[in-house]
Design an enzyme around this catalytic site. Structure first.
Site, PDB file in Angstrom:
ATOM      1  N   ARG A  67      36.936  75.243  63.300  1.00 31.21           N
ATOM      2  CA  ARG A  67      37.561  74.642  64.483  1.00 31.21           C
ATOM      3  C   ARG A  67      37.328  73.136  64.483  1.00 31.21           C
ATOM      4  O   ARG A  67      36.591  72.613  63.648  1.00 31.21           O
ATOM      5  CB  ARG A  67      37.010  75.288  65.766  1.00 31.21           C
ATOM      6  CG  ARG A  67      35.481  75.356  65.737  1.00 31.21           C
ATOM      7  CD  ARG A  67      34.834  75.152  67.027  1.00 31.21           C
ATOM      8  NE  ARG A  67      35.107  73.857  67.596  1.00 31.21           N
ATOM      9  CZ  ARG A  67      34.542  72.711  67.189  1.00 31.21           C
ATOM     10  NH1 ARG A  67      33.669  72.680  66.190  1.00 31.21           N
ATOM     11  NH2 ARG A  67      34.844  71.585  67.788  1.00 31.21           N
ATOM     12  N   GLY A  68      37.979  72.463  65.462  1.00 29.23           N
ATOM     13  CA  GLY A  68      37.960  71.001  65.478  1.00 29.23           C
ATOM     14  C   GLY A  68      39.180  70.552  64.693  1.00 29.23           C
ATOM     15  O   GLY A  68      39.434  71.062  63.588  1.00 29.23           O
ATOM     16  N   ALA A  69      39.927  69.598  65.263  1.00 29.61           N
ATOM     17  CA  ALA A  69      41.243  69.252  64.697  1.00 29.61           C
ATOM     18  C   ALA A  69      41.207  68.928  63.190  1.00 29.61           C
ATOM     19  O   ALA A  69      41.978  69.525  62.415  1.00 29.61           O
ATOM     20  CB  ALA A  69      41.847  68.105  65.504  1.00 29.61           C
TER      21      ALA A  69
ATOM     22  N   ARG B  24      47.246  78.160  65.759  1.00 23.52           N
ATOM     23  CA  ARG B  24      46.848  77.441  66.983  1.00 23.52           C
ATOM     24  C   ARG B  24      47.882  76.329  67.215  1.00 23.52           C
ATOM     25  O   ARG B  24      48.307  75.680  66.262  1.00 23.52           O
ATOM     26  CB  ARG B  24      45.441  76.820  66.853  1.00 23.52           C
ATOM     27  CG  ARG B  24      44.323  77.854  66.827  1.00 23.52           C
ATOM     28  CD  ARG B  24      42.959  77.190  66.973  1.00 23.52           C
ATOM     29  NE  ARG B  24      42.634  76.896  68.370  1.00 23.52           N
ATOM     30  CZ  ARG B  24      41.547  76.204  68.745  1.00 23.52           C
ATOM     31  NH1 ARG B  24      40.722  75.712  67.845  1.00 23.52           N
ATOM     32  NH2 ARG B  24      41.303  75.985  70.024  1.00 23.52           N
TER      33      ARG B  24
ATOM     34  N   ASN C 147      42.701  66.904  74.449  1.00 24.30           N
ATOM     35  CA  ASN C 147      41.388  67.244  73.891  1.00 24.30           C
ATOM     36  C   ASN C 147      40.844  68.424  74.685  1.00 24.30           C
ATOM     37  O   ASN C 147      41.496  68.915  75.629  1.00 24.30           O
ATOM     38  CB  ASN C 147      40.444  66.029  73.951  1.00 24.30           C
ATOM     39  CG  ASN C 147      39.157  66.254  73.175  1.00 24.30           C
ATOM     40  OD1 ASN C 147      39.193  66.686  72.016  1.00 24.30           O
ATOM     41  ND2 ASN C 147      38.010  66.009  73.784  1.00 24.30           N
ATOM     42  N   LYS C 148      39.691  68.887  74.299  1.00 18.75           N
ATOM     43  CA  LYS C 148      39.092  70.080  74.925  1.00 18.75           C
ATOM     44  C   LYS C 148      39.154  70.031  76.444  1.00 18.75           C
ATOM     45  O   LYS C 148      38.905  68.982  77.052  1.00 18.75           O
ATOM     46  CB  LYS C 148      37.642  70.199  74.443  1.00 18.75           C
ATOM     47  CG  LYS C 148      36.856  71.373  74.975  1.00 18.75           C
ATOM     48  CD  LYS C 148      37.527  72.703  74.760  1.00 18.75           C
ATOM     49  CE  LYS C 148      37.843  73.007  73.315  1.00 18.75           C
ATOM     50  NZ  LYS C 148      38.807  74.143  73.177  1.00 18.75           N
TER      51      LYS C 148
ATOM     52  N   ASP D 163      42.629  66.181  69.928  1.00 19.14           N
ATOM     53  CA  ASP D 163      43.380  67.190  69.171  1.00 19.14           C
ATOM     54  C   ASP D 163      44.794  66.713  68.892  1.00 19.14           C
ATOM     55  O   ASP D 163      45.429  67.147  67.932  1.00 19.14           O
ATOM     56  CB  ASP D 163      43.402  68.515  69.918  1.00 19.14           C
ATOM     57  CG  ASP D 163      42.037  69.167  69.805  1.00 19.14           C
ATOM     58  OD1 ASP D 163      41.159  68.848  70.632  1.00 19.14           O
ATOM     59  OD2 ASP D 163      41.830  69.924  68.838  1.00 19.14           O
TER      60      ASP D 163
ATOM     61  N   GLN E  33      31.183  74.914  72.988  1.00 22.38           N
ATOM     62  CA  GLN E  33      31.046  74.139  71.737  1.00 22.38           C
ATOM     63  C   GLN E  33      29.963  73.066  71.878  1.00 22.38           C
ATOM     64  O   GLN E  33      29.313  72.704  70.902  1.00 22.38           O
ATOM     65  CB  GLN E  33      32.385  73.476  71.370  1.00 22.38           C
ATOM     66  CG  GLN E  33      33.446  74.428  70.853  1.00 22.38           C
ATOM     67  CD  GLN E  33      34.328  74.961  71.955  1.00 22.38           C
ATOM     68  OE1 GLN E  33      33.917  75.050  73.102  1.00 22.38           O
ATOM     69  NE2 GLN E  33      35.553  75.316  71.629  1.00 22.38           N
TER      70      GLN E  33
END
Ligand code: MRU
Length: 347
Positions: free
Chosen positions: A46-48, A88, A249-250, A239, A198
């Site tokens: 995970r994470g862009a 995603r 973003n998150k 992201d 996270q």
């Protein structure tokens, strides 16, 4: 040593299963695009930026056994890319990497129209190159971001933007790792980052491993910390950045940005160029992933809400550009007005 989120190992990909952290460091062998799809969708990787690298390898895994003519190989490349693109929706690095792999496949096919094995070798090399470039991009973001830091600063961050989220030392955490390397004292406040934690599970783990002082807080405590003057700088990742500087973003990032502006705390976003999507005029057009309601009603398998309660569970939000002090990229830090500043990065 920074943890390695993803690596190519002879004939397969190895990923560190981030859903198991921090309890267990378990590595998974990924050998086909279906397994890569599952790993991306379930946030094992995970994470862009890391998602982009994973998608590039996933595409190669889906075509590597091809033995037929090159035009059939190209058709298979498109098919696997379309499949992985459904894993995603928000982090544009996924689509960026798949587009880049497809473009490279077409280029290689034109160069080697009768040699599919050369096209395949070139595609693996391209995936490795994407990973290698991200390592350097992280380092450059770290160096530019370092200009915002001074010894003794207290930085608040959200979600996880470190080595786990990238192929290098991270994006928003990169300046912090470099400051620490230089012996500067820095203190990090890490939002736990509901609902998948996270911040608690990954950022606190990464920073603690690196020996960087980190204090964990509930997302809801961030504004009160800023109100007390205990935060010098907010640093978050991205992201997807739209052409006008709006940032997805998150979930929870936009609330932080609003609070930061209200309390006079600079709010910076760290974003590789691969995360900037100039095709979207504003954040309104960014697709926002909604995830399983059970992430909220039964976090980590523990029921916490009455059965049947409706849930709103977006994985990301959009921070309007007016709340963002600057965007740190591998080519330098850009400031408002973001439209021309972001366009100039690509020219
Ligand atoms: O759902 P996740 O964990 O993939 O979300 C990650 C984030 O929102 C990060 O802040 C972003 O991808 C930048 S990572 C360098």
């Amino acid at each position: 040593m920074a943890p390695e989120s993803i690596r190519w190992n002879e004939d397969h990909v190895v990923i560190l299963d981030q859903t198991r952290l921090p309890r267990e460091e378990r590595y998974l062998e990924i050998r086909d695009p279906e397994a890569m799809f599952e790993a991306i969708q379930k946030l094992r990787v995970r994470g862009a930026p890391a998602i982009g690298v994973a998608a590039a390898y996933g595409l190669y895994l889906g075509v590597r056994d091809h033995t037929g003519p090159v035009d059939q190989l190209l058709a298979r490349v498109e098919e696997v890319a379309q499949f992985l693109a459904r894993s995603r929706p928000t982090a544009v690095n996924l689509f960026w990497a798949l587009d880049r792999m497809q473009a490279r496949a077409r280029e290689l096919a034109a160069q080697h129209p009768t040699a599919p094995e050369r096209v395949l070798a070139g595609l693996l090399a391209e995936a490795r190159q994407i990973q290698e470039e991200d390592r350097e991009v992280c380092h450059q973001i770290g160096l530019h971001g370092l200009k915002l830091l001074q010894p003794g600063m207290r930085v608040l961050t959200h979600c996880n933007t470190g080595a786990l989220a990238t192929a290098g030392i991270g994006t928003a955490l990169a300046p912090i790792f470099l400051a620490h390397e230089r012996g500067w004292p820095v203190e990090v406040y890490a939002d736990e980052t509901r609902p998948l934690l996270q911040g608690a599970r990954l950022t606190a783990w990464e920073l603690q491993r690196a020996g960087i002082p980190v204090t964990l807080l509930c997302d809801g405590a961030a504004a009160s910390l800023m109100a007390q003057g205990k935060v010098d700088l907010v640093l978050v990742g991205a992201d997807r950045v739209a052409a006008n500087g709006d940032v997805a973003n998150k979930i929870g990032t936009s609330a932080l940005a609003v609070a930061a502006q209200a309390f006079g705390v600079p709010f910076y976003v760290a974003s590789p160029l691969a995360t900037i999507d100039l095709s979207l005029p504003s954040g309104q057009e960014i697709p926002i992933e909604e995830r399983d309601p059970r992430e909220v009603t039964e976090p980590f398998g523990v029921p916490v809400a009455p059965e049947g309660v409706p849930v709103y569970n977006p994985a990301f939000d959009v921070t309007p550009h007016r709340f963002i002090t600057g965007i740190i990229t591998e080519k330098g830090i850009v400031h408002p007005p973001y439209g021309p500043a972001l366009r100039a990065l690509f020219s």
